[in-house]
Design an enzyme around this catalytic site. Structure first.
Site, PDB file in Angstrom:
ATOM      1  N   GLY A 179     -22.807  38.651 129.199  1.00  0.00           N
ATOM      2  CA  GLY A 179     -22.430  37.943 129.547  1.00  0.00           C
ATOM      3  C   GLY A 179     -22.459  36.968 129.285  1.00  0.00           C
ATOM      4  N   GLY A 192     -19.497  32.357 133.637  1.00  0.00           N
ATOM      5  CA  GLY A 192     -19.854  32.234 134.996  1.00  0.00           C
ATOM      6  C   GLY A 192     -21.603  32.089 134.427  1.00  0.00           C
ATOM      7  N   ASP A 230     -19.116  44.996 122.545  1.00  0.00           N
ATOM      8  CA  ASP A 230     -17.568  46.475 123.489  1.00  0.00           C
ATOM      9  C   ASP A 230     -18.564  46.483 124.445  1.00  0.00           C
ATOM     10  OD1 ASP A 230     -15.893  46.813 125.712  1.00  0.00           O
ATOM     11  OD2 ASP A 230     -14.218  47.387 124.335  1.00  0.00           O
ATOM     12  N   TYR A 237     -16.825  49.270 142.543  1.00  0.00           N
ATOM     13  CA  TYR A 237     -17.632  48.279 141.574  1.00  0.00           C
ATOM     14  C   TYR A 237     -19.095  48.102 142.803  1.00  0.00           C
ATOM     15  CZ  TYR A 237     -19.936  43.571 141.545  1.00  0.00           C
ATOM     16  OH  TYR A 237     -19.851  41.987 141.137  1.00  0.00           O
TER      17      TYR A 237
HETATM   18  P1  NAI Z   1     -17.437  35.975 134.330  1.00  0.00           P
HETATM   19  O1  NAI Z   1     -16.428  36.576 134.538  1.00  0.00           O
HETATM   20  O2  NAI Z   1     -17.276  34.492 134.217  1.00  0.00           O
HETATM   21  O3  NAI Z   1     -18.737  36.230 133.540  1.00  0.00           O
HETATM   22  C1  NAI Z   1     -18.578  38.134 132.906  1.00  0.00           C
HETATM   23  C2  NAI Z   1     -19.128  38.113 131.688  1.00  0.00           C
HETATM   24  O4  NAI Z   1     -18.659  39.696 131.000  1.00  0.00           O
HETATM   25  C3  NAI Z   1     -18.053  37.455 131.175  1.00  0.00           C
HETATM   26  O5  NAI Z   1     -18.764  36.721 129.629  1.00  0.00           O
HETATM   27  C4  NAI Z   1     -17.091  38.994 130.298  1.00  0.00           C
HETATM   28  O6  NAI Z   1     -16.360  38.784 128.754  1.00  0.00           O
HETATM   29  C5  NAI Z   1     -18.692  39.487 130.231  1.00  0.00           C
HETATM   30  N1  NAI Z   1     -18.434  41.039 129.864  1.00  0.00           N
HETATM   31  C6  NAI Z   1     -16.665  41.725 130.333  1.00  0.00           C
HETATM   32  N2  NAI Z   1     -16.879  42.778 129.795  1.00  0.00           N
HETATM   33  C7  NAI Z   1     -17.151  43.094 128.456  1.00  0.00           C
HETATM   34  C8  NAI Z   1     -17.443  43.751 127.311  1.00  0.00           C
HETATM   35  N3  NAI Z   1     -16.923  45.260 127.794  1.00  0.00           N
HETATM   36  N4  NAI Z   1     -18.769  43.602 127.030  1.00  0.00           N
HETATM   37  C9  NAI Z   1     -18.806  42.903 126.399  1.00  0.00           C
HETATM   38  N5  NAI Z   1     -18.685  41.929 127.787  1.00  0.00           N
HETATM   39  C10 NAI Z   1     -17.770  41.531 128.854  1.00  0.00           C
HETATM   40  O7  NAI Z   1     -18.238  36.620 135.781  1.00  0.00           O
HETATM   41  P2  NAI Z   1     -19.220  36.206 136.739  1.00  0.00           P
HETATM   42  O8  NAI Z   1     -19.173  36.106 137.785  1.00  0.00           O
HETATM   43  O9  NAI Z   1     -20.276  35.786 135.934  1.00  0.00           O
HETATM   44  O10 NAI Z   1     -20.822  37.358 136.571  1.00  0.00           O
HETATM   45  C11 NAI Z   1     -22.105  37.604 136.123  1.00  0.00           C
HETATM   46  C12 NAI Z   1     -22.466  39.439 136.739  1.00  0.00           C
HETATM   47  O11 NAI Z   1     -22.542  38.692 137.678  1.00  0.00           O
HETATM   48  C13 NAI Z   1     -21.833  39.862 137.005  1.00  0.00           C
HETATM   49  O12 NAI Z   1     -22.216  41.788 136.742  1.00  0.00           O
HETATM   50  C14 NAI Z   1     -20.900  40.082 137.922  1.00  0.00           C
HETATM   51  O13 NAI Z   1     -20.577  41.998 138.671  1.00  0.00           O
HETATM   52  C15 NAI Z   1     -22.199  39.663 138.969  1.00  0.00           C
HETATM   53  N6  NAI Z   1     -22.088  39.182 140.017  1.00  0.00           N
HETATM   54  C16 NAI Z   1     -20.378  38.068 140.647  1.00  0.00           C
HETATM   55  C17 NAI Z   1     -20.801  36.764 141.532  1.00  0.00           C
HETATM   56  C18 NAI Z   1     -19.632  36.890 141.448  1.00  0.00           C
HETATM   57  O14 NAI Z   1     -19.025  36.658 143.046  1.00  0.00           O
HETATM   58  N7  NAI Z   1     -19.100  35.828 140.647  1.00  0.00           N
HETATM   59  C19 NAI Z   1     -21.005  38.270 142.940  1.00  0.00           C
HETATM   60  C20 NAI Z   1     -22.585  39.088 142.558  1.00  0.00           C
HETATM   61  C21 NAI Z   1     -22.516  39.970 141.253  1.00  0.00           C
END
Ligand code: NAI
Length: 260
Positions: A13, A17, A51, A157
Site C-alpha cells: 500500500g 495514504g 495485485d 469491510y
Molecule cells: P489508500 O486508498 O490511500 O491506500 C491503499 C493502498 O492500497 C493504495 O496505494 C492502493 O493502490 C493499495 N491497494 C489496494 N488494492 C490493492 C491490490 N489489489 N493490490 C495491491 N495494492 C492495492 O487507503 P488508506 O486510507 O491509506 O488505507 C490503508 C489501510 O488502512 C487500509 O488497510 C485501510 O483499510 C486501513 N484503514 C484506513 C482508515 C481510513 O480512515 N483511511 C481507517 C482504518 C484503517
C-alpha cells in the site's frame, strides 16, 4: 524517532495514504523500504508491482522480494464500496497469502505489522464467520462464502478487519523460536483517498462518530506507531491490536459496557 538503520522493511500500500506516509517515515528512520502496491510508489528504495487480489501475482511478488526482510507492514486495503469479493481478497486472503509466502525468508527477529481498523472491534461477536473465512484458502471460493454467511459489501469491510485482528492474535507465537512477531494497528477515521468511501457506506453511524471526534486522523498520526512496531524496541509486543484513533476505541468500549 526510531532508529531503523540497516533494516529492510516491506510496505504494502506504499503508493497512497497511510502506506505512503509510513514508507516515508521508515526511510527517515534509516530503513531501506521496499514498496509493494498495484500502483507505482514514488520515493521507495525498491518498488514491486503486485495485485493483492491475485494469488499468482502475490507469489511472484514474494519471490521478487526475496530474503533478508526485517519487517513487513501490511497496509494495502480496499474500502467497502469496492465490493465484498474484492475487499475480502485484498484485506485478508491476499494479505495472509503474501505474509505466508514471505515467512520462511524473514530475518530472525522480524516484525509483521497489519493495518486493521477500529472497524474490527466487533470480532468477539463474529466467531463463526471469522473461523470460516480463516479456513478458506481458495480465493475463488469467496462468492460462495459470502452467500453462506450473508456477507454483503458493507459487512465485508468490518469482517475483513475483525478477521485480521483475530488472525494476528492467533499468530502471536507462530514464529517465536525465530523471534518473529505479529501485531496490528487499528486506526479510526483517517483523512486519505478512501475516507469518503467509508463514510458513504457507514452513513448515519459515521456521522455520529464524527460528532464526538475533535478531528480526523492523518497518515502522520499512524506512521510512527507502525515504525515503532517494526523496531527491535517493541520486541515484547506480540499478538496485540493497538488502537490509534483519537480515543474512539475507548469511547465506544466504555459506552458499550455502560460506563457513560
Ligand atoms: P489508500 O486508498 O490511500 O491506500 C491503499 C493502498 O492500497 C493504495 O496505494 C492502493 O493502490 C493499495 N491497494 C489496494 N488494492 C490493492 C491490490 N489489489 N493490490 C495491491 N495494492 C492495492 O487507503 P488508506 O486510507 O491509506 O488505507 C490503508 C489501510 O488502512 C487500509 O488497510 C485501510 O483499510 C486501513 N484503514 C484506513 C482508515 C481510513 O480512515 N483511511 C481507517 C482504518 C484503517
Amino acid at each position: 524517532m526510531m532508529q531503523l538503520r540497516g533494516k529492510t522493511v516491506v510496505v504494502t500500500g506504499a503508493a497512497s495514504g497511510i502506506g505512503a506516509q509510513t514508507a516515508e517515515y521508515l526511510k527517515a528512520c534509516g530503513a531501506t523500504v521496499v514498496g509493494v502496491d498495484r500502483n507505482p510508489a514514488p520515493g521507495v528504495d525498491r518498488f514491486i508491482a503486485v495485485d493483492l487480489s491475485d494469488p499468482v501475482s502475490i507469489n511472484d511478488a514474494a519471490k521478487e522480494i526475496g530474503a533478508g526482510i526485517d519487517a513487513l507492514c501490511n497496509i494495502a486495503g480496499l474500502p467497502p464500496t469496492r465490493g465484498a469479493n474484492a475487499v475480502l481478497r485484498v484485506n485478508f486472503l491476499g494479505l495472509r497469502a503474501l505474509t505466508e509466502a514471505m515467512s520462511g525468508r524473514f530475518n530472525d527477529g522480524a516484525s509483521i505489522v497489519n493495518l486493521a481498523s477500529l472497524a474490527g472491534l466487533g470480532w468477539p461477536q463474529a466467531a463463526p464467520a471469522i473461523k470460516a473465512l480463516m479456513a478458506l484458502r481458495d480465493f475463488d471460493g469467496l462468492d460462495d462464502y459470502c452467500r453462506e454467511h450473508g456477507v454483503d459489501d458493507a459487512r465485508s469491510y468490518f469482517l475483513s478487519k475483525e478477521t485480521l485482528v483475530v488472525w494476528t492474535m492467533l499468530n502471536r507465537w507462530t514464529w517465536r523460536d525465530r523471534g518473529i512477531r505479529m501485531n496490528c494497528v487499528s486506526p479510526g477515521p483517517v483523512s486519505t483517498p478512501i475516507l469518503d468511501d467509508f463514510l458513504k457506506t457507514l452513513g448515519a453511524r459515521a456521522e455520529e462518530d464524527m460528532k464526538v471526534m475533535d478531528r480526523l486522523g492523518t497518515p502522520a498520526d499512524v506512521a510512527p506507531l507502525v515504525a515503532f512496531l517494526c523496531s527491535p524496541q517493541s520486541a515484547w509486543i506480540r499478538g496485540s491490536n493497538i488502537p490509534c484513533d483519537g480515543g474512539m476505541y475507548a469511547h465506544v468500549l466504555t459506552h458499550t459496557y455502560g460506563f457513560e
